[in-house]
Design a protein around this motif. Structure first.
Motif, mmCIF file in Angstrom:
data_model
loop_
_atom_site.group_PDB
_atom_site.id
_atom_site.type_symbol
_atom_site.label_atom_id
_atom_site.label_comp_id
_atom_site.label_asym_id
_atom_site.label_seq_id
_atom_site.Cartn_x
_atom_site.Cartn_y
_atom_site.Cartn_z
ATOM 1 N N GLY A 1 0.790 -1.226 0.000
ATOM 2 C CA GLY A 1 0.000 0.000 0.000
ATOM 3 C C GLY A 1 0.819 1.270 0.000
ATOM 4 O O GLY A 1 0.344 2.333 0.426
ATOM 5 N N LEU A 2 2.078 1.184 -0.496
ATOM 6 C CA LEU A 2 2.955 2.354 -0.526
ATOM 7 C C LEU A 2 3.345 2.676 -1.962
ATOM 8 O O LEU A 2 3.036 1.931 -2.893
ATOM 9 C CB LEU A 2 4.217 2.088 0.309
ATOM 10 C CG LEU A 2 3.993 1.695 1.775
ATOM 11 C CD1 LEU A 2 5.319 1.324 2.426
ATOM 12 C CD2 LEU A 2 3.334 2.828 2.549
ATOM 13 N N ASP A 3 4.045 3.793 -2.137
ATOM 14 C CA ASP A 3 4.604 4.139 -3.443
ATOM 15 C C ASP A 3 5.861 4.962 -3.215
ATOM 16 O O ASP A 3 6.335 5.088 -2.077
ATOM 17 C CB ASP A 3 3.578 4.901 -4.301
ATOM 18 C CG ASP A 3 3.062 6.168 -3.627
ATOM 19 O OD1 ASP A 3 3.848 6.828 -2.911
ATOM 20 O OD2 ASP A 3 1.870 6.488 -3.806
ATOM 21 N N SER A 4 6.414 5.535 -4.277
ATOM 22 C CA SER A 4 7.689 6.247 -4.174
ATOM 23 C C SER A 4 7.613 7.501 -3.322
ATOM 24 O O SER A 4 8.644 8.061 -2.925
ATOM 25 C CB SER A 4 8.202 6.614 -5.575
ATOM 26 O OG SER A 4 7.251 7.419 -6.250
ATOM 27 N N THR A 5 6.400 7.960 -3.016
ATOM 28 C CA THR A 5 6.247 9.156 -2.170
ATOM 29 C C THR A 5 5.943 8.803 -0.718
ATOM 30 O O THR A 5 6.071 9.641 0.165
ATOM 31 C CB THR A 5 5.120 10.064 -2.719
ATOM 32 O OG1 THR A 5 3.880 9.347 -2.681
ATOM 33 C CG2 THR A 5 5.420 10.492 -4.147
ATOM 34 N N THR A 6 5.530 7.569 -0.466
ATOM 35 C CA THR A 6 5.246 7.118 0.909
ATOM 36 C C THR A 6 5.970 5.800 1.138
ATOM 37 O O THR A 6 5.456 4.734 0.815
ATOM 38 C CB THR A 6 3.726 6.925 1.130
ATOM 39 O OG1 THR A 6 3.212 6.034 0.126
ATOM 40 C CG2 THR A 6 3.001 8.251 1.048
ATOM 41 N N LEU A 7 7.163 5.905 1.685
ATOM 42 C CA LEU A 7 8.018 4.729 1.861
ATOM 43 C C LEU A 7 7.849 4.141 3.261
ATOM 44 O O LEU A 7 7.156 4.695 4.108
ATOM 45 C CB LEU A 7 9.482 5.128 1.626
ATOM 46 C CG LEU A 7 9.785 5.810 0.291
ATOM 47 C CD1 LEU A 7 11.256 6.190 0.217
ATOM 48 C CD2 LEU A 7 9.403 4.920 -0.886
ATOM 49 N N PHE A 8 8.514 3.005 3.495
ATOM 50 C CA PHE A 8 8.493 2.395 4.820
ATOM 51 C C PHE A 8 9.237 3.289 5.812
ATOM 52 O O PHE A 8 10.262 3.900 5.471
ATOM 53 C CB PHE A 8 9.183 1.024 4.795
ATOM 54 C CG PHE A 8 8.462 -0.028 4.018
ATOM 55 C CD1 PHE A 8 7.314 -0.621 4.533
ATOM 56 C CD2 PHE A 8 8.925 -0.447 2.773
ATOM 57 C CE1 PHE A 8 6.641 -1.618 3.819
ATOM 58 C CE2 PHE A 8 8.266 -1.424 2.055
ATOM 59 C CZ PHE A 8 7.118 -2.006 2.570
ATOM 60 N N SER A 9 8.761 3.344 7.033
ATOM 61 C CA SER A 9 9.542 3.964 8.102
ATOM 62 C C SER A 9 10.565 2.940 8.562
ATOM 63 O O SER A 9 10.411 1.729 8.328
ATOM 64 C CB SER A 9 8.635 4.368 9.266
ATOM 65 O OG SER A 9 8.128 3.202 9.925
#
Length: 299
Positions: free
Chosen positions: A176-184
């Motif tokens: 559910g992520l993409d290049s603008t919302t990465l893993f913490s």
């Protein structure tokens, strides 16, 4: 000077290493009977047995162990000196790790060969020290994970290893992520990690430098080479910790992307080990200068 038959002594060292005349014969490309004859000759020289039968194999007697403890290093020293004496000034023998060869050196080596067409490069890539034990090289490119590992003083630091956590875009999308919302960084503890060696030493060192808690090393995908780990990440199987210098092509193509916002950090380094007897050779000097020049061009 009282010396045994040298051919018999060499066959003896090989047979002792394998604990088998059959396996020794295979390595030496001779018959088992040829091995037996040489061992009989050596036993007659010393007037005592050096091997005893044990099951389907053989074992050294106490005197055989004594002889091997001296013979093996002596034969290795003779082999090393012979390599030096027979070395061609236009030939260069190098040893590197398999991952370094595949991911960095081989794609660039044509540049060296084009610049120095008279020089011939012989390379052996290896995954562990056992495969090169007793062999001599003009130049070895050695890797050390961190400063706590013993780095010999005469080694020349060649390349820092900048590590970054990467994955395939599809792995981000699956979560559910993409290049603008990465893993913490904290979320990595719940992700599928990919190791480039069985213990995950680089992941653990990386986590310690970032003051992270324990990572799921036990449940990670485990490989023994960087190249395989990188390919597994490209295929979307998880998150790999990769040397930035090894993944430039995948990053430029977009088949790998950063898995977190964390910038690359230095964990290990590659060093040059140059044979003392070959430090003045023009081919060695040319190769080492080219290596350093090429590394600087890509950093």
């Amino acid at each position: 000077m009282l010396l045994p038959p040298l051919t018999a002594l060499y066959y003896f060292s090989v047979a002792a290493r394998h604990s088998s005349f059959v396996d020794a014969a295979k390595e030496l490309h001779v018959t088992e009977s040829a091995i037996s004859r040489q061992m009989k000759l050596l036993a007659e020289f010393y007037a005592q047995p050096l091997f005893i039968k044990r099951g389907r194999g053989i074992a050294l007697t106490d005197n055989g162990k004594l002889l091997l403890s001296t013979a093996e290093p002596a034969l290795q020293s003779i082999s090393h000196v012979s390599n030096v004496l027979l070395a061609d000034d236009a030939e260069l023998s190098i040893n590197v790790t398999t991952s370094f060869a595949i991911r960095w050196l081989l794609p660039k080596l044509a540049e060296f060969e084009k610049r120095y067409p008279a020089y011939k490069v012989q390379m052996q890539a290896s995954t562990n020290d056992d495969s090169i034990r007793g062999k001599a090289f003009d130049v070895q490119i050695c890797y050390f994970l961190n400063a706590s590992e013993r780095v010999e003083k005469h080694l020349l630091k060649f390349m820092d290893e900048w590590l970054v956590a990467v994955c395939a875009p599809s792995y981000l999308e699956k979560n559910g992520l993409d290049s603008t919302t990465l893993f913490s960084l904290e979320q990595l503890a719940k992700q599928k990690l990919i190791l480039n060696e069985m213990t995950g030493r680089d992941w653990q060192q990386w986590a310690r430098k970032l003051s992270l808690g324990p990572l799921p090393i036990k449940h990670a995908l485990k490989f023994e080479q960087d190249d395989v780990a990188i390919q597994a990440a490209v295929a979307g199987h998880g998150i790999a910790l990769a040397n930035v210098a090894y993944i430039q092509r995948e990053m430029s193509l977009g088949s790998l992307v950063a898995a977190t916002e964390q910038a690359p950090i230095v964990i290990g380094a590659h060093y040059l080990k140059i044979a003392a007897t070959r430090r003045q050779a023009k081919v060695v000097d040319a190769f080492c200068r080219w290596l350093l020049e090429t590394e600087n061009a890509y950093t």
